[in-house]
Design a protein around this motif. Structure first.
Motif, mmCIF file in Angstrom:
data_model
loop_
_atom_site.group_PDB
_atom_site.id
_atom_site.type_symbol
_atom_site.label_atom_id
_atom_site.label_comp_id
_atom_site.label_asym_id
_atom_site.label_seq_id
_atom_site.Cartn_x
_atom_site.Cartn_y
_atom_site.Cartn_z
ATOM 1 N N ALA A 23 79.857 18.381 -21.221
ATOM 2 C CA ALA A 23 80.264 19.709 -20.746
ATOM 3 C C ALA A 23 79.069 20.644 -20.680
ATOM 4 C CB ALA A 23 81.345 20.284 -21.667
ATOM 5 N N ALA A 24 78.173 20.552 -21.679
ATOM 6 C CA ALA A 24 76.980 21.402 -21.688
ATOM 7 C C ALA A 24 76.050 21.061 -20.529
ATOM 8 C CB ALA A 24 76.249 21.261 -23.019
ATOM 9 N N VAL A 25 75.848 19.765 -20.290
ATOM 10 C CA VAL A 25 74.962 19.337 -19.202
ATOM 11 C C VAL A 25 75.542 19.735 -17.846
ATOM 12 C CG1 VAL A 25 74.011 17.326 -18.017
ATOM 13 C CG2 VAL A 25 73.926 17.460 -20.509
ATOM 14 N N LEU A 29 73.916 22.140 -15.022
ATOM 15 C CA LEU A 29 73.717 21.717 -13.636
ATOM 16 C C LEU A 29 74.402 22.665 -12.656
ATOM 17 C CD1 LEU A 29 74.155 17.835 -13.961
ATOM 18 C CD2 LEU A 29 72.030 19.126 -13.660
ATOM 19 N N LEU A 30 75.556 23.212 -13.054
ATOM 20 C CA LEU A 30 76.242 24.180 -12.199
ATOM 21 C C LEU A 30 75.486 25.493 -12.116
ATOM 22 C CD1 LEU A 30 79.973 23.621 -13.280
ATOM 23 C CD2 LEU A 30 78.923 23.004 -11.090
ATOM 24 N N LEU A 31 74.732 25.816 -13.167
ATOM 25 C CA LEU A 31 74.002 27.084 -13.186
ATOM 26 C C LEU A 31 72.670 27.025 -12.432
ATOM 27 C CD1 LEU A 31 74.490 28.351 -16.851
ATOM 28 C CD2 LEU A 31 75.352 29.393 -14.758
ATOM 29 N N LEU A 32 72.069 25.841 -12.358
ATOM 30 C CA LEU A 32 70.740 25.736 -11.762
ATOM 31 C C LEU A 32 70.676 26.206 -10.300
ATOM 32 C CD1 LEU A 32 69.295 22.447 -13.311
ATOM 33 C CD2 LEU A 32 68.632 24.812 -13.780
ATOM 34 N N PRO A 33 71.590 25.747 -9.405
ATOM 35 C CA PRO A 33 71.491 26.191 -8.009
ATOM 36 C C PRO A 33 71.609 27.713 -7.824
ATOM 37 C CG PRO A 33 72.878 24.255 -8.163
ATOM 38 C CD PRO A 33 72.634 24.717 -9.556
ATOM 39 N N ALA A 102 79.606 29.275 -15.993
ATOM 40 C CA ALA A 102 79.109 29.229 -17.366
ATOM 41 C C ALA A 102 80.235 29.441 -18.373
ATOM 42 C CB ALA A 102 78.020 30.285 -17.560
ATOM 43 N N ILE A 103 81.109 30.419 -18.110
ATOM 44 C CA ILE A 103 82.217 30.700 -19.026
ATOM 45 C C ILE A 103 83.177 29.516 -19.089
ATOM 46 C CG2 ILE A 103 84.263 32.144 -19.366
ATOM 47 C CD1 ILE A 103 82.659 34.493 -18.272
ATOM 48 N N THR A 104 83.474 28.939 -17.927
ATOM 49 C CA THR A 104 84.398 27.802 -17.888
ATOM 50 C C THR A 104 83.820 26.596 -18.623
ATOM 51 O OG1 THR A 104 85.213 28.573 -15.740
ATOM 52 C CG2 THR A 104 85.750 26.323 -16.376
ATOM 53 N N ALA A 105 82.555 26.292 -18.374
ATOM 54 C CA ALA A 105 81.916 25.167 -19.057
ATOM 55 C C ALA A 105 81.849 25.423 -20.565
ATOM 56 C CB ALA A 105 80.514 24.930 -18.500
ATOM 57 N N GLY A 106 81.585 26.662 -20.962
ATOM 58 C CA GLY A 106 81.545 27.000 -22.383
ATOM 59 C C GLY A 106 82.896 26.814 -23.052
ATOM 60 N N ALA A 107 83.966 27.208 -22.349
ATOM 61 C CA ALA A 107 85.316 27.044 -22.903
ATOM 62 C C ALA A 107 85.661 25.566 -23.074
ATOM 63 C CB ALA A 107 86.342 27.724 -22.000
ATOM 64 N N VAL A 108 85.275 24.740 -22.096
ATOM 65 C CA VAL A 108 85.536 23.299 -22.190
ATOM 66 C C VAL A 108 84.770 22.694 -23.373
ATOM 67 C CG1 VAL A 108 85.229 21.075 -21.038
ATOM 68 C CG2 VAL A 108 86.064 23.041 -19.745
ATOM 69 N N GLN A 130 91.996 31.939 -22.441
ATOM 70 C CA GLN A 130 92.370 33.153 -21.716
ATOM 71 C C GLN A 130 91.170 33.749 -21.000
ATOM 72 O OE1 GLN A 130 94.146 35.513 -24.821
ATOM 73 N NE2 GLN A 130 96.203 34.689 -24.479
ATOM 74 N N ILE A 131 90.020 33.742 -21.672
ATOM 75 C CA ILE A 131 88.793 34.252 -21.049
ATOM 76 C C ILE A 131 88.388 33.369 -19.877
ATOM 77 C CG2 ILE A 131 86.321 34.623 -21.405
ATOM 78 C CD1 ILE A 131 86.968 35.481 -24.254
ATOM 79 N N ALA A 132 88.469 32.037 -20.070
ATOM 80 C CA ALA A 132 88.093 31.111 -18.997
ATOM 81 C C ALA A 132 89.023 31.252 -17.803
ATOM 82 C CB ALA A 132 88.102 29.676 -19.514
ATOM 83 N N GLY A 133 90.338 31.343 -18.054
ATOM 84 C CA GLY A 133 91.290 31.502 -16.958
ATOM 85 C C GLY A 133 91.090 32.805 -16.208
ATOM 86 N N SER A 134 90.860 33.889 -16.958
ATOM 87 C CA SER A 134 90.613 35.182 -16.312
ATOM 88 C C SER A 134 89.319 35.153 -15.516
ATOM 89 C CB SER A 134 90.553 36.288 -17.377
ATOM 90 O OG SER A 134 91.765 36.369 -18.096
ATOM 91 N N ALA A 135 88.310 34.453 -16.068
ATOM 92 C CA ALA A 135 87.035 34.345 -15.355
ATOM 93 C C ALA A 135 87.209 33.592 -14.042
ATOM 94 C CB ALA A 135 85.998 33.652 -16.233
#
Length: 204
Positions: A23-25, A29-33, A102-108, A130-135
């Motif tokens: 999940a961290a990796v 990878l989602l943040l790099l582009p 980033a928020i979604t990956a952090g929640a996972v 709740q934070i991830a869903g709202s994000a």
């Protein structure tokens, strides 16, 4: 002495640790582009995807495979000299998209950590989902709306020098909104599980 039960627990913890790392990796990878795109914008070059309906060059075919008609759907453009408002909107769209990822990956990752710590229905997980869903809901709307408006303005500014090949429009993927609703619904499941866990403590 090593028992099958201890081996099973070790394998379970190793699998969960692997999921946390994955999940961290994936989040990185989602943040790099988008981060690379924002870095380009800071240097005055704006990478932006624009919609188009320009025709794909083709010729007739006497036999075999042929193209009756074809058009491009999008073009990846590195633009310079765009107005500050256009660049700002494009950057805002990219930034909100990166923040949402980033928020979604952090929640996972946090979910798998709680599983690793054997606390799957901890109260903080409800807050995290709740934070991830709202994000996912708000972030996708802001990213799509602001970024889409920026892409429309970029298309309008570039059309005079590009033969009007770009459409002053943008596309939006509603699947992210559905994912946000699903994650918010999942938070209620976790909340219910946490309440049941609290109510049954000491009964067994």
């Amino acid at each position: 002495m090593t028992t099958p039960e201890s081996i099973s627990k070790t394998m379970e913890r190793g699998t969960l640790a692997l999921f946390v790392a994955a999940a961290a990796v994936i989040g990185l990878l989602l943040l790099l582009p988008p981060l690379r795109q924002i870095a380009h914008m800071a240097g005055g070059r704006t990478p932006v995807g624009l919609l188009t309906d320009a025709e794909v060059p083709h010729v007739g075919s006497a036999g075999g495979a042929g193209i009756e008609s074809a058009t491009f759907e999008s073009a990846w453009v590195i633009a310079t000299g765009l107005s500050d408002s256009t660049r700002g909107l494009v950057a805002a769209g990219v930034g909100f998209g990166a923040l949402t990822a980033a928020i979604t990956a952090g929640a996972v990752a946090y979910f798998f950590l709680l599983l690793l710590w054997k606390r799957p229905f901890h109260r903080s997980l409800v807050v995290a989902t709740q934070i991830a869903g709202s994000a996912l809901l708000l972030g996708s709307l802001l990213s799509g709306g602001l970024g889409g408006l920026g892409r429309m303005m970029a298309a309008s500014e570039l059309n005079p020098i590009a033969g009007d090949v770009f459409l002053v429009a943008f596309s939006f993927e509603p699947g992210v909104l559905l994912a946000g609703v699903a994650v918010l619904a999942l938070s209620f499941v976790f909340d219910r599980g946490q309440r049941l866990q609290r109510d049954t403590e000491g009964l067994i």
